[in-house]
Every structure is written in structure tokens, then in C-alpha cells.
Scaffold this motif. Sequence first.
Motif, PDB file in Angstrom:
ATOM      1  N   ASP A  49       1.182  -2.577   0.224  1.00 42.75           N
ATOM      2  CA  ASP A  49       0.968  -2.625   1.671  1.00 42.75           C
ATOM      3  C   ASP A  49      -0.509  -2.480   2.019  1.00 42.75           C
ATOM      4  N   TYR A  50      -1.197  -1.596   1.319  1.00 44.73           N
ATOM      5  CA  TYR A  50      -2.635  -1.419   1.551  1.00 44.73           C
ATOM      6  C   TYR A  50      -3.370  -2.735   1.322  1.00 44.73           C
ATOM      7  N   ALA A  51      -3.045  -3.420   0.222  1.00 49.49           N
ATOM      8  CA  ALA A  51      -3.713  -4.678  -0.096  1.00 49.49           C
ATOM      9  C   ALA A  51      -3.382  -5.760   0.934  1.00 49.49           C
ATOM     10  N   VAL A  52      -2.131  -5.798   1.382  1.00 49.03           N
ATOM     11  CA  VAL A  52      -1.725  -6.793   2.378  1.00 49.03           C
ATOM     12  C   VAL A  52      -2.475  -6.581   3.690  1.00 49.03           C
ATOM     13  N   TYR A  53      -2.476  -5.356   4.201  1.00 48.33           N
ATOM     14  CA  TYR A  53      -3.148  -5.074   5.469  1.00 48.33           C
ATOM     15  C   TYR A  53      -4.646  -5.317   5.372  1.00 48.33           C
ATOM     16  N   THR A  54      -5.239  -4.980   4.225  1.00 47.18           N
ATOM     17  CA  THR A  54      -6.675  -5.188   4.047  1.00 47.18           C
ATOM     18  C   THR A  54      -7.028  -6.659   4.078  1.00 47.18           C
ATOM     19  N   VAL A 100       3.115 -10.430  -4.167  1.00 51.67           N
ATOM     20  CA  VAL A 100       3.531  -9.828  -2.891  1.00 51.67           C
ATOM     21  C   VAL A 100       2.460 -10.049  -1.836  1.00 51.67           C
ATOM     22  N   VAL A 101       1.216  -9.787  -2.197  1.00 55.29           N
ATOM     23  CA  VAL A 101       0.110  -9.979  -1.266  1.00 55.29           C
ATOM     24  C   VAL A 101       0.025 -11.451  -0.857  1.00 55.29           C
ATOM     25  N   GLY A 102       0.142 -12.339  -1.829  1.00 59.93           N
ATOM     26  CA  GLY A 102       0.073 -13.770  -1.537  1.00 59.93           C
ATOM     27  C   GLY A 102       1.188 -14.243  -0.619  1.00 59.93           C
ATOM     28  N   LEU A 103       2.387 -13.701  -0.800  1.00 62.29           N
ATOM     29  CA  LEU A 103       3.523 -14.086   0.032  1.00 62.29           C
ATOM     30  C   LEU A 103       3.276 -13.748   1.497  1.00 62.29           C
ATOM     31  N   LEU A 125       3.733  -9.115   9.668  1.00 63.80           N
ATOM     32  CA  LEU A 125       3.638  -7.654   9.685  1.00 63.80           C
ATOM     33  C   LEU A 125       4.963  -6.996  10.038  1.00 63.80           C
ATOM     34  N   LYS A 126       5.691  -7.593  10.948  1.00 69.64           N
ATOM     35  CA  LYS A 126       6.976  -7.005  11.301  1.00 69.64           C
ATOM     36  C   LYS A 126       8.008  -7.196  10.201  1.00 69.64           C
ATOM     37  N   LEU A 127       7.883  -8.289   9.448  1.00 71.29           N
ATOM     38  CA  LEU A 127       8.740  -8.459   8.281  1.00 71.29           C
ATOM     39  C   LEU A 127       8.405  -7.407   7.237  1.00 71.29           C
ATOM     40  N   LEU A 128       7.122  -7.122   7.080  1.00 79.27           N
ATOM     41  CA  LEU A 128       6.688  -6.073   6.161  1.00 79.27           C
ATOM     42  C   LEU A 128       7.183  -4.711   6.633  1.00 79.27           C
ATOM     43  N   GLU A 129       7.165  -4.506   7.926  1.00 82.41           N
ATOM     44  CA  GLU A 129       7.635  -3.239   8.487  1.00 82.41           C
ATOM     45  C   GLU A 129       9.123  -3.033   8.221  1.00 82.41           C
ATOM     46  N   LYS A 130       9.906  -4.128   8.314  1.00 87.56           N
ATOM     47  CA  LYS A 130      11.343  -4.004   8.036  1.00 87.56           C
ATOM     48  C   LYS A 130      11.577  -3.600   6.586  1.00 87.56           C
ATOM     49  N   ARG A 131      10.723  -4.076   5.685  1.00 92.51           N
ATOM     50  CA  ARG A 131      10.835  -3.679   4.287  1.00 92.51           C
ATOM     51  C   ARG A 131      10.552  -2.189   4.108  1.00 92.51           C
TER      52      ARG A 131
END
Length: 290
Positions: free
Chosen positions: A20-25, A68-71, A85-91
Motif C-alpha cells: 500500500d505504501y508503494a502504491v500510494y507513493t 500489485v503496484v503495477g495493477l 484507491l477505493k478498490l484498494l480501500e475495500k481490500r
Amino acid sequence: MATTLKKSDALRQQQNEIDDYAVYTRLAHLAREEENRELLRQIAAEELEHYRFWEKVTGERLQARAWVVGLYLFLARLFGLSFALKLLEKREEGAEDFYRQLFDTYPEAKTIYAQEMGHEKKLLGMLKDKKLLYAGAVVLGMNDALVELTGTLSGIALAFDKSTVVGITGLIMGIAASLSMAGSAYLEARENPAEGLEPATYALYTGVAYILTTVLLVGPFFLFTHTLPALVLMFAAAVAAILAYNFYISVARDEPFWKRVREMALVTFGVALISFAIGYAVRNWFGIDI
């Protein structure tokens, strides 16, 4: 009562936090608006703190998973920040329950839980995503095409038992209707301006959504000689389109998925059934056999 923590569970949560850190960054670098960039940096900083907590617990260092980051980067580019981001939040919803079980064992879990439940959701709700502004245009184009073309194609298919005839007729009607819808959408957006909404872009989204839906629905009639299998595939394509679109809207706007699917399907297939009946009546009344 303290919860016994398995190391495998801790490592799984640690991996999610660094992902998650890598995705948000990475998303912060992609965001055009400074406000969005700052929001994403704040969330990334929280996720890094969560990861460091688990690093102390497990004694191991992990790297973010590239796939995961690439997706999520792909989803953000295609559907917008809010959707990704909301899809990530549901996870992450399962993580909230996980942290709640650790309150007695790890006092730090209360802080992490509060951040996951409150601050992060508040930030995500504040995100400005232009692609969501045009979701109404996609609704207008896609829904209108689904309703009109499933009904029209059903009626024509019962009147003329040649798939190619039905397909060509539907394609001509769909292209003409898409241009008409785009023009109407432009005038509507210009007469009823909304903040950040460009009338030309709104019209483009409407027209493209209509054309893509037309191709999806008409395509089966060029694959089969007879209309029955083409109709079956057309309705299957319509169901897939309804499910896909409403999944996007339910995630991006936090709206109920199945309620939206039922409403859209009822209108679409209700009109198709009526048109089907009209086509059947016309075919029998005039004795058409083409």
C-alpha cells in the motif's frame, strides 16, 4: 483476552502495508492536482508507519510486490484515482478487523486501527478525480445504447431472420444515434455548466460510450448466420456490460452494486422484451420471411 498472533498472519499484513505504501507513493507522482498529491503522500506516510510496526513484530524486512503496484497504477490510469484507491480501500477492510483483535496484545494497533477507519477514508473521500465528473456522460451513452439497441435489435431480429441484415441495421442506427447523443450531451453540459466539466469532453465521453456499447451489442450478429444465437450472445454481452459498469460506479461512488444492476437490467431487458413482442407481431401480421 489477548489474541495469539501467528507469524504468517503478521507477515501477510506487513506485506500488504508495504504494498500500500508503494502504491500510494507512486500514485502521488502521477496525480496532477497538488491537493491530490499531498493527500496521497499523507496516506503513504501512514502506511509506512504501519509497515514499520510489523517489521518490529516480525523482525523481517519485505519489499513491495511489483505486480500489485503495477495493477493499481494501471487501474488508476484507466479508470481514475478514486476507483483505484477505493478498490484498494475495500481490500483493506479485512485489515481493520485484524487490528481490532490485537488491541490487548499490541497497544499500537489502536492507533493504526483509528487511522485505517477514519483519517484514510476521509482523505479518500476528499480526492478530486476528473474522471468521476464524466461518469454521468458514460451513464448517458452506455445506458441509452443498451436500452435502445437491445430493444431495436430484438425487434428487427424477429422481423428479419438474417443476422447480417440485423447487424448492419443496428450498426448504422448506433453510429447515427451516438452522434446525436454526443451533440445533445454537449448542449446539455453547456446549458447546465458544472464545476470542472468541459462540454466538449462530456460529449466525447457520451459518444464514445455509445459507440463502444453499439459494437459490443451488434458484434454477435456478424458472427452467426441465424439471429437466435446472435440474440443470446447479445444479451450476454449486455449483462456483462451492465455488471462491469455498475461495478465501477459502486466502487468509485460507494453505491450499492446489486441495486444498480437490478434497476439497469430491468429497464434494458424490459424494453427489449417489448420490442421483441412488437417484432414478433409485425412478422406474423405482414408475413415477413427474409
